[in-house]
Scaffold this motif. Sequence first.
Motif, PDB file in Angstrom:
ATOM      1  N   PRO A  32     -12.711  12.019  62.751  1.00 44.24           N
ATOM      2  CA  PRO A  32     -11.489  11.355  62.584  1.00 44.24           C
ATOM      3  C   PRO A  32     -11.637   9.819  63.203  1.00 44.24           C
ATOM      4  O   PRO A  32     -12.157   9.684  63.993  1.00 44.24           O
ATOM      5  N   GLY A  33     -11.131   9.089  62.256  1.00 41.44           N
ATOM      6  CA  GLY A  33     -11.437   7.322  62.476  1.00 41.44           C
ATOM      7  C   GLY A  33     -12.852   7.029  62.392  1.00 41.44           C
ATOM      8  O   GLY A  33     -12.866   5.919  63.068  1.00 41.44           O
ATOM      9  N   ASP A  34     -13.354   7.433  61.449  1.00 41.45           N
ATOM     10  CA  ASP A  34     -14.663   6.883  61.023  1.00 41.45           C
ATOM     11  C   ASP A  34     -14.707   5.591  60.962  1.00 41.45           C
ATOM     12  O   ASP A  34     -13.709   4.889  60.513  1.00 41.45           O
ATOM     13  N   GLN A  35     -15.728   4.873  61.576  1.00 46.09           N
ATOM     14  CA  GLN A  35     -15.663   3.258  61.468  1.00 46.09           C
ATOM     15  C   GLN A  35     -15.728   2.779  60.112  1.00 46.09           C
ATOM     16  O   GLN A  35     -16.220   3.452  59.098  1.00 46.09           O
ATOM     17  N   TYR A  36     -15.276   1.261  60.002  1.00 41.39           N
ATOM     18  CA  TYR A  36     -15.571   0.522  58.703  1.00 41.39           C
ATOM     19  C   TYR A  36     -17.101  -0.100  59.307  1.00 41.39           C
ATOM     20  O   TYR A  36     -17.242  -0.250  60.571  1.00 41.39           O
ATOM     21  N   ILE A  37     -17.772  -1.007  58.279  1.00 37.93           N
ATOM     22  CA  ILE A  37     -18.924  -1.702  58.417  1.00 37.93           C
ATOM     23  C   ILE A  37     -18.406  -2.970  58.127  1.00 37.93           C
ATOM     24  O   ILE A  37     -17.854  -3.158  56.869  1.00 37.93           O
ATOM     25  N   CYS A  38     -18.628  -4.011  58.874  1.00 35.72           N
ATOM     26  CA  CYS A  38     -18.007  -5.301  58.228  1.00 35.72           C
ATOM     27  C   CYS A  38     -19.049  -6.461  58.809  1.00 35.72           C
ATOM     28  O   CYS A  38     -19.847  -6.213  59.479  1.00 35.72           O
ATOM     29  N   SER A  39     -18.938  -7.323  57.940  1.00 37.51           N
ATOM     30  CA  SER A  39     -19.851  -8.821  57.955  1.00 37.51           C
ATOM     31  C   SER A  39     -19.520  -9.201  59.348  1.00 37.51           C
ATOM     32  O   SER A  39     -18.312  -9.072  59.780  1.00 37.51           O
ATOM     33  N   ALA A  40     -20.375 -10.193  59.916  1.00 34.25           N
ATOM     34  CA  ALA A  40     -20.098 -11.070  61.140  1.00 34.25           C
ATOM     35  C   ALA A  40     -18.804 -11.700  60.977  1.00 34.25           C
ATOM     36  O   ALA A  40     -17.861 -12.024  61.717  1.00 34.25           O
ATOM     37  N   ASP A  41     -18.466 -12.268  59.683  1.00 37.79           N
ATOM     38  CA  ASP A  41     -17.508 -13.025  59.489  1.00 37.79           C
ATOM     39  C   ASP A  41     -16.190 -12.041  59.116  1.00 37.79           C
ATOM     40  O   ASP A  41     -15.298 -13.082  58.521  1.00 37.79           O
ATOM     41  N   ASN A  42     -16.259 -10.883  58.808  1.00 41.38           N
ATOM     42  CA  ASN A  42     -15.305 -10.183  58.322  1.00 41.38           C
ATOM     43  C   ASN A  42     -14.882 -10.358  56.888  1.00 41.38           C
ATOM     44  O   ASN A  42     -13.846  -9.821  56.265  1.00 41.38           O
ATOM     45  N   ALA A  43     -15.657 -11.182  56.102  1.00 41.31           N
ATOM     46  CA  ALA A  43     -15.534 -11.403  54.894  1.00 41.31           C
ATOM     47  C   ALA A  43     -15.801 -10.111  53.850  1.00 41.31           C
ATOM     48  O   ALA A  43     -15.001  -9.887  52.830  1.00 41.31           O
ATOM     49  N   VAL A  44     -16.406  -9.302  54.391  1.00 43.10           N
ATOM     50  CA  VAL A  44     -16.631  -8.055  53.439  1.00 43.10           C
ATOM     51  C   VAL A  44     -16.585  -6.611  54.739  1.00 43.10           C
ATOM     52  O   VAL A  44     -17.377  -6.592  55.661  1.00 43.10           O
TER      53      VAL A  44
END
Length: 145
Positions: free
Chosen positions: A123-135
């Motif tokens: 449950p709650g598996d993570q998101y993967i994001c760019s350093a600037d959170n743009a993606v």
Amino acid sequence: MPDDAAVIVINRGPEGAGELAWMPDDRNYCLAVIRGARAETSCKPLPKSWARVGIRLVTKGGAPGARTVFFAVVDGGHGPYGYRGAAAPGPDMGPVHDATAAFASGRTLSLLTYERPTGVSTPGDQYICSADNAVCFPALDAYVG
């Protein structure tokens, strides 16, 4: 295999483990997942349409043993990439590794790999994001072209 100048090393791990990719152009990719004396290689075209904003492809790049390696291709050079979410990533989730492919046209694509135990989701598996959170994208999503 292409010559060494065309290969992008995404991750070089201990004991002969790692992932490398090469792209003959910005529309096709090849991925090699190496674990010890075993290597899985696949070459495919990228999907013609974007799976979600900035995400070209997320797929299972190989399943060496009890772990699955995920491979993502993201538009632009927004690295480094990492897990984001309310909770810390589970202890079995491997780190996010990324490298950037630059083409003569000026286009850049980020190539990411990360691994986790095969068939395990929490449950709650993570998101993967760019350093600037743009993606950002869910770590377990798979968009196959």
